[in-house]
Scaffold this motif. Structure first.
Motif, PDB file in Angstrom:
ATOM      1  N   GLU A 189       7.289  26.896  -0.294  1.00  0.00           N
ATOM      2  CA  GLU A 189       6.063  27.698  -0.371  1.00  0.00           C
ATOM      3  C   GLU A 189       4.815  26.823  -0.390  1.00  0.00           C
ATOM      4  O   GLU A 189       3.750  27.248   0.071  1.00  0.00           O
ATOM      5  CB  GLU A 189       6.114  28.590  -1.608  1.00  0.00           C
ATOM      6  CG  GLU A 189       7.155  29.701  -1.509  1.00  0.00           C
ATOM      7  CD  GLU A 189       7.123  30.619  -2.706  1.00  0.00           C
ATOM      8  OE1 GLU A 189       6.225  30.458  -3.572  1.00  0.00           O
ATOM      9  OE2 GLU A 189       7.993  31.509  -2.797  1.00  0.00           O
ATOM     10  N   SER A 190       4.917  25.628  -0.921  1.00  0.00           N
ATOM     11  CA  SER A 190       3.811  24.673  -0.881  1.00  0.00           C
ATOM     12  C   SER A 190       4.347  23.317  -0.462  1.00  0.00           C
ATOM     13  O   SER A 190       5.455  22.927  -0.824  1.00  0.00           O
ATOM     14  CB  SER A 190       3.117  24.578  -2.245  1.00  0.00           C
ATOM     15  OG  SER A 190       4.020  24.123  -3.236  1.00  0.00           O
ATOM     16  N   GLY A 191       3.584  22.586   0.332  1.00  0.00           N
ATOM     17  CA  GLY A 191       4.037  21.294   0.828  1.00  0.00           C
ATOM     18  C   GLY A 191       4.876  21.422   2.083  1.00  0.00           C
ATOM     19  O   GLY A 191       4.981  22.497   2.679  1.00  0.00           O
ATOM     20  N   ASP A 192       5.487  20.316   2.475  1.00  0.00           N
ATOM     21  CA  ASP A 192       6.238  20.257   3.724  1.00  0.00           C
ATOM     22  C   ASP A 192       7.738  20.112   3.514  1.00  0.00           C
ATOM     23  O   ASP A 192       8.472  19.859   4.473  1.00  0.00           O
ATOM     24  CB  ASP A 192       5.738  19.083   4.574  1.00  0.00           C
ATOM     25  CG  ASP A 192       4.283  19.235   4.985  1.00  0.00           C
ATOM     26  OD1 ASP A 192       3.882  20.389   5.263  1.00  0.00           O
ATOM     27  OD2 ASP A 192       3.556  18.226   5.014  1.00  0.00           O
ATOM     28  N   ASP A 193       8.218  20.250   2.285  1.00  0.00           N
ATOM     29  CA  ASP A 193       9.653  20.147   2.038  1.00  0.00           C
ATOM     30  C   ASP A 193      10.395  21.236   2.811  1.00  0.00           C
ATOM     31  O   ASP A 193       9.944  22.388   2.882  1.00  0.00           O
ATOM     32  CB  ASP A 193       9.951  20.293   0.547  1.00  0.00           C
ATOM     33  CG  ASP A 193       9.337  19.168  -0.274  1.00  0.00           C
ATOM     34  OD1 ASP A 193       9.149  18.069   0.270  1.00  0.00           O
ATOM     35  OD2 ASP A 193       9.058  19.400  -1.468  1.00  0.00           O
ATOM     36  N   ARG A 194      11.551  20.865   3.386  1.00  0.00           N
ATOM     37  CA  ARG A 194      12.308  21.807   4.211  1.00  0.00           C
ATOM     38  C   ARG A 194      13.804  21.642   4.012  1.00  0.00           C
ATOM     39  O   ARG A 194      14.284  20.555   3.683  1.00  0.00           O
ATOM     40  CB  ARG A 194      12.007  21.590   5.701  1.00  0.00           C
ATOM     41  CG  ARG A 194      10.707  22.180   6.181  1.00  0.00           C
ATOM     42  CD  ARG A 194      10.554  22.034   7.691  1.00  0.00           C
ATOM     43  NE  ARG A 194      11.632  22.627   8.452  1.00  0.00           N
ATOM     44  CZ  ARG A 194      11.752  23.932   8.711  1.00  0.00           C
ATOM     45  NH1 ARG A 194      10.865  24.791   8.230  1.00  0.00           N
ATOM     46  NH2 ARG A 194      12.760  24.385   9.440  1.00  0.00           N
ATOM     47  N   ILE A 195      14.514  22.739   4.200  1.00  0.00           N
ATOM     48  CA  ILE A 195      15.940  22.690   4.506  1.00  0.00           C
ATOM     49  C   ILE A 195      16.049  22.932   6.005  1.00  0.00           C
ATOM     50  O   ILE A 195      15.709  24.012   6.494  1.00  0.00           O
ATOM     51  CB  ILE A 195      16.746  23.752   3.735  1.00  0.00           C
ATOM     52  CG1 ILE A 195      16.610  23.550   2.233  1.00  0.00           C
ATOM     53  CG2 ILE A 195      18.222  23.684   4.137  1.00  0.00           C
ATOM     54  CD1 ILE A 195      17.297  24.637   1.423  1.00  0.00           C
ATOM     55  N   GLU A 196      16.485  21.939   6.737  1.00  0.00           N
ATOM     56  CA  GLU A 196      16.573  22.060   8.189  1.00  0.00           C
ATOM     57  C   GLU A 196      17.827  22.794   8.630  1.00  0.00           C
ATOM     58  O   GLU A 196      17.794  23.566   9.597  1.00  0.00           O
ATOM     59  CB  GLU A 196      16.538  20.674   8.832  1.00  0.00           C
ATOM     60  CG  GLU A 196      15.235  19.900   8.618  1.00  0.00           C
ATOM     61  CD  GLU A 196      14.082  20.451   9.446  1.00  0.00           C
ATOM     62  OE1 GLU A 196      14.269  21.467  10.150  1.00  0.00           O
ATOM     63  OE2 GLU A 196      12.991  19.857   9.389  1.00  0.00           O
ATOM     64  N   GLN A 197      18.956  22.537   7.929  1.00  0.00           N
ATOM     65  CA  GLN A 197      20.208  23.174   8.306  1.00  0.00           C
ATOM     66  C   GLN A 197      21.181  23.058   7.140  1.00  0.00           C
ATOM     67  O   GLN A 197      21.051  22.178   6.281  1.00  0.00           O
ATOM     68  CB  GLN A 197      20.811  22.517   9.552  1.00  0.00           C
ATOM     69  CG  GLN A 197      21.070  21.028   9.397  1.00  0.00           C
ATOM     70  CD  GLN A 197      21.657  20.400  10.649  1.00  0.00           C
ATOM     71  OE1 GLN A 197      22.391  21.051  11.404  1.00  0.00           O
ATOM     72  NE2 GLN A 197      21.342  19.135  10.894  1.00  0.00           N
ATOM     73  N   SER A 198      22.135  23.960   7.094  1.00  0.00           N
ATOM     74  CA  SER A 198      23.137  23.917   6.034  1.00  0.00           C
ATOM     75  C   SER A 198      24.399  24.641   6.489  1.00  0.00           C
ATOM     76  O   SER A 198      24.327  25.732   7.060  1.00  0.00           O
ATOM     77  CB  SER A 198      22.599  24.566   4.754  1.00  0.00           C
ATOM     78  OG  SER A 198      23.576  24.535   3.732  1.00  0.00           O
ATOM     79  N   TYR A 199      25.548  24.027   6.225  1.00  0.00           N
ATOM     80  CA  TYR A 199      26.858  24.608   6.485  1.00  0.00           C
ATOM     81  C   TYR A 199      27.720  24.383   5.254  1.00  0.00           C
ATOM     82  O   TYR A 199      27.672  23.303   4.646  1.00  0.00           O
ATOM     83  CB  TYR A 199      27.516  23.956   7.709  1.00  0.00           C
ATOM     84  CG  TYR A 199      26.705  24.072   8.964  1.00  0.00           C
ATOM     85  CD1 TYR A 199      26.787  25.207   9.765  1.00  0.00           C
ATOM     86  CD2 TYR A 199      25.836  23.050   9.351  1.00  0.00           C
ATOM     87  CE1 TYR A 199      26.031  25.335  10.920  1.00  0.00           C
ATOM     88  CE2 TYR A 199      25.070  23.165  10.501  1.00  0.00           C
ATOM     89  CZ  TYR A 199      25.171  24.304  11.282  1.00  0.00           C
ATOM     90  OH  TYR A 199      24.407  24.432  12.420  1.00  0.00           O
TER      91      TYR A 199
END
Length: 255
Positions: A189-199
């Motif tokens: 919600e704030s900043g650039d942190d991401r989960i790009e993919q998950s399995y």
């Protein structure tokens, strides 16, 4: 399960054996096969490797392994993000639940998973198949999950697809396998942190003493600022996995 990592440090767990890796990938890739023959062999191989390599009476340090990274072929039938799956960090954790496999089945069918999932402030599960008949009269249950997590480092909302399959091992013992994945990445919600993919792959197998062997394998690509090293992220992931196991057992205890 998706875990947003905490900032801690530890030595990495040992690499998984080739038979463990082959079985985990086989279960992930062959989840939808018409007959569960591959899943039976995979579950039994994973059991053998867990009992040979891990101390299930110990802490997360001695109950975890580092599997191999995924290839595009391993997730070819899943509609995931347009990312190289080899970028997803692999973590595996096993545990012994004192409860039988059948005691875990009702958890799958709970529409509200918030109290069970680490760091979740909202976790709503909807069903597209199997809700009324799993596991007794149908083998599959299929779900969509709307999740918001807050781990004090970031707040993130994302969707997770997750399906379960019930089957029996070659000796008649009950087994359950689940496969989860994100169809799209998610940004904090704030900043650039991401989960790009998950399995994710989960396994429950019935033991002769009435307990359940549990295994969770997660491959996830998380981007954080400032960056955290893989060892730190893997430790935080294992701790979250273990909390999940503990919460499931506590829920069963309370029934």
């Amino acid at each position: 399960m998706i875990l947003l990592p905490l900032l801690v440090a530890c030595e990495p767990p040992p690499p998984a054996t080739e038979p463990f890796n082959d079985a985990a990938v086989a279960a992930l890739a062959n989840f939808e096969e018409t007959t569960p023959d591959v899943l039976v062999r995979a579950a039994e191989q994973l059991e053998d490797e867990i009992f040979a390599e891990l101390d299930l009476d110990g802490d997360t340090t001695v109950r975890s392994l580092t599997p191999e990274r995924l290839s595009e072929a391993d997730v070819a039938d899943l509609d995931g993000p347009d990312r190289d799956p080899a970028l997803a960090l692999p973590v595996a954790l096993a545990a012994r639940s004192p409860h039988p496999v059948t005691a875990h089945d009702p958890i799958v069918l709970l529409p509200d998973q918030t109290e069970l999932e680490p760091f979740a402030v909202s976790y709503v599960r909807s069903f597209s198949a199997g809700e009324a008949c799993y596991p007794d009269d149908c083998a599959f249950v299929r779900t969509d999950n709307a999740i918001t997590k807050d781990n004090l480092v970031m707040v993130m909302t994302f969707d997770l697809r997750k399906d379960w399959r019930a089957y029996a091992l070659s000796d008649g013992r009950r087994a359950r396998v689940a496969r989860g994945w994100m169809e799209a990445g998610a940004t904090a919600e704030s900043g650039d942190d991401r989960i790009e993919q998950s399995y994710a792959l989960e396994l429950w197998t019935e033991q002769d003493d009435g307990t359940t062997l549990r295994l969770l394998v997660l491959w996830a690509e998380t981007v954080m600022e400032p960056a955290s090293d893989d060892t730190t992220v893997a430790l935080a992931t294992r701790l979250g996995m273990n909390t999940l196991f503990e919460r499931h057992d506590a829920w069963i205890d309370a029934q």
